[in-house]
Design an enzyme around this catalytic site. Sequence first.
Site, short mmCIF file in Angstrom:
data_model
loop_
_atom_site.label_atom_id
_atom_site.label_comp_id
_atom_site.label_asym_id
_atom_site.label_seq_id
_atom_site.Cartn_x
_atom_site.Cartn_y
_atom_site.Cartn_z
N THR A 252 0.82 -1.21 0.00
CA THR A 252 0.00 0.00 0.00
C THR A 252 0.85 1.26 0.00
O THR A 252 0.53 2.25 -0.65
CB THR A 252 -0.92 -0.01 1.24
OG1 THR A 252 -1.84 -1.11 1.09
CG2 THR A 252 -1.70 1.27 1.38
N ASP B 190 -0.37 -6.68 4.97
CA ASP B 190 -1.12 -7.92 5.20
C ASP B 190 -0.24 -9.13 5.48
O ASP B 190 -0.62 -10.01 6.24
CB ASP B 190 -2.05 -8.21 4.00
CG ASP B 190 -3.29 -7.34 4.05
OD1 ASP B 190 -3.84 -7.17 5.15
OD2 ASP B 190 -3.70 -6.83 2.99
#
Lengths: 168, 168, 168, 168
Positions: A14, A86
């Site tokens: 991200t 993640d």
Amino acid sequence: MKDSRMRIITTGGTFDKQYDAITGELTFRSSQLPRLLLEARCTLETHLVGPVAVDSLVMTEEQRNEIARECSQSPENMVVVIHGTDTMIATATIVARTLGPGDQHVVVFTGAMIPYSLEGSDAAFNLGSAMTAAQVLTPGVYICMSGRVFTWDDCVKNKTKGIFETLT
Amino acid sequence: MKDSRMRIITTGGTFDKQYDAITGELTFRSSQLPRLLLEARCTLETHLVGPVAVDSLVMTEEQRNEIARECSQSPENMVVVIHGTDTMIATATIVARTLGPGDQHVVVFTGAMIPYSLEGSDAAFNLGSAMTAAQVLTPGVYICMSGRVFTWDDCVKNKTKGIFETLT
Amino acid sequence: MKDSRMRIITTGGTFDKQYDAITGELTFRSSQLPRLLLEARCTLETHLVGPVAVDSLVMTEEQRNEIARECSQSPENMVVVIHGTDTMIATATIVARTLGPGDQHVVVFTGAMIPYSLEGSDAAFNLGSAMTAAQVLTPGVYICMSGRVFTWDDCVKNKTKGIFETLT
Amino acid sequence: MKDSRMRIITTGGTFDKQYDAITGELTFRSSQLPRLLLEARCTLETHLVGPVAVDSLVMTEEQRNEIARECSQSPENMVVVIHGTDTMIATATIVARTLGPGDQHVVVFTGAMIPYSLEGSDAAFNLGSAMTAAQVLTPGVYICMSGRVFTWDDCVKNKTKGIFETLT
């Protein structure tokens, strides 16, 4: 005395996503790191490498091993890894196992919950955090997220809250 | 084990300047710190105090002493001071002299060359850096600027380049 | 049919101010217009000229006359003038008097209360407003500020509120 | 004389997308319009309605008809519609057919190629453009994109370049 050279390994995630106006998707183009280091007025000598640029949910075991090799073979002892949140801990675990006992590398993982190119991003804060941790900590593998410093084996992402916590 | 409570002392400085659309001046209003900590998704328990809000070029000796008292009397051992860059080291020196030998506080000064509310600011990066240094370093007084960590007595601002350097 | 070429005259003013990290001042460097036009994905053919770059409070009569000449001699009929808000109407008045009866130029003044390079700026909105007004209005001299379109002789800056209003 | 009340109809689209840090998706939450109007220091009396909030690629015929009814029944003659760029012209066509001959509404469609909440967005510029066009143009249905003003029946999105062009 500690030297002032640091390796920064970008892997996508991200942190480095940018909006593509034509497709309407968040994608990886050139890393935001050079701009961020310039804005931070950083005077450390940094060596930026980008072996992988993927969403960490689709990162393969082979790619994690490649990142681990980049860490263990880094000529600079201070290493920061920019990684998707993640599966950051999964890769940190492989890095920790790849670095043998007595290894002198300080490897600090960080990432972002909001891309650097979006308002309200945590990317600059997290990079400052990780680069400082890499300069100050003893050899080992760490996670810098949520304003805190974790060891790789005592950290978990709380996906509901979007923060990192200790296991205990 | 280290606790997770931190005191953040804001004193004004470029870091917290905001543009006043009516006067066309950069002034101090409410501190940007609460917003920045939110964006950083910081989970440390922070206690924010703002005894002073001035441009550090006009900071008085009495104001520096007040900041030193805030540091030495802080119930939290981890202390970050947001300070104007021009006289940051002068105040850090007074803080270092105020903290007696054996004092357990870790005091880290930081600031910004460009206000947080302007594009291209180094404020978020510097705050991440200082808050991490305060968690990791041993007791003492430090400066986190230019992506580096300095001790208070081995640091100088290079006003031509807009960076902080070691004295030597 | 109207052509798609437009002259944009930059004169300094809050719109184009940028923060200088070394001096801590808001100054004029290169105009922000090229970047803004790129971000706007503007396909009009624009011709950018910058005869003057000053705070409009210190603009001289001679400089206002120079801007008026730039307008009256512009080969493009559509003209947008980026100007400091404090004396925008004074210059617009001189431009209106310089353009003789029957002149075919549409001259639209705009500016900003907050520089384009600062968060919360009105610069991009105001430029979109002025560039559209210049394409659509009949010949004359206009002010686009506060989300509205004024004729040069029915407009005043309310310095307390930081907005533009009609005289009546 | 023209009144200063305007209806703004938000329908979703890229303009209003915001990043969700938990899911990593760009989604619709509350519209960015109130903030944008505040930053623009807009003094027009605006009435904001949001009958629909979808990606325009999935907008149904019924939703387009609902937007057309909002336009034709608007008590304010000046209407701006914030719409996804991919099917903006399809909805504009339905609005144009819904407004009967002699209808006094000026309806201006706009949108953004990059969400307002992302850096480098064209949203503020486009809103300024559309709100000005709605104040100045004669009754009809228009598109304001790419720094230009188009009539609804002479406009096409060039999806490769990410710009709007005339048909001819």
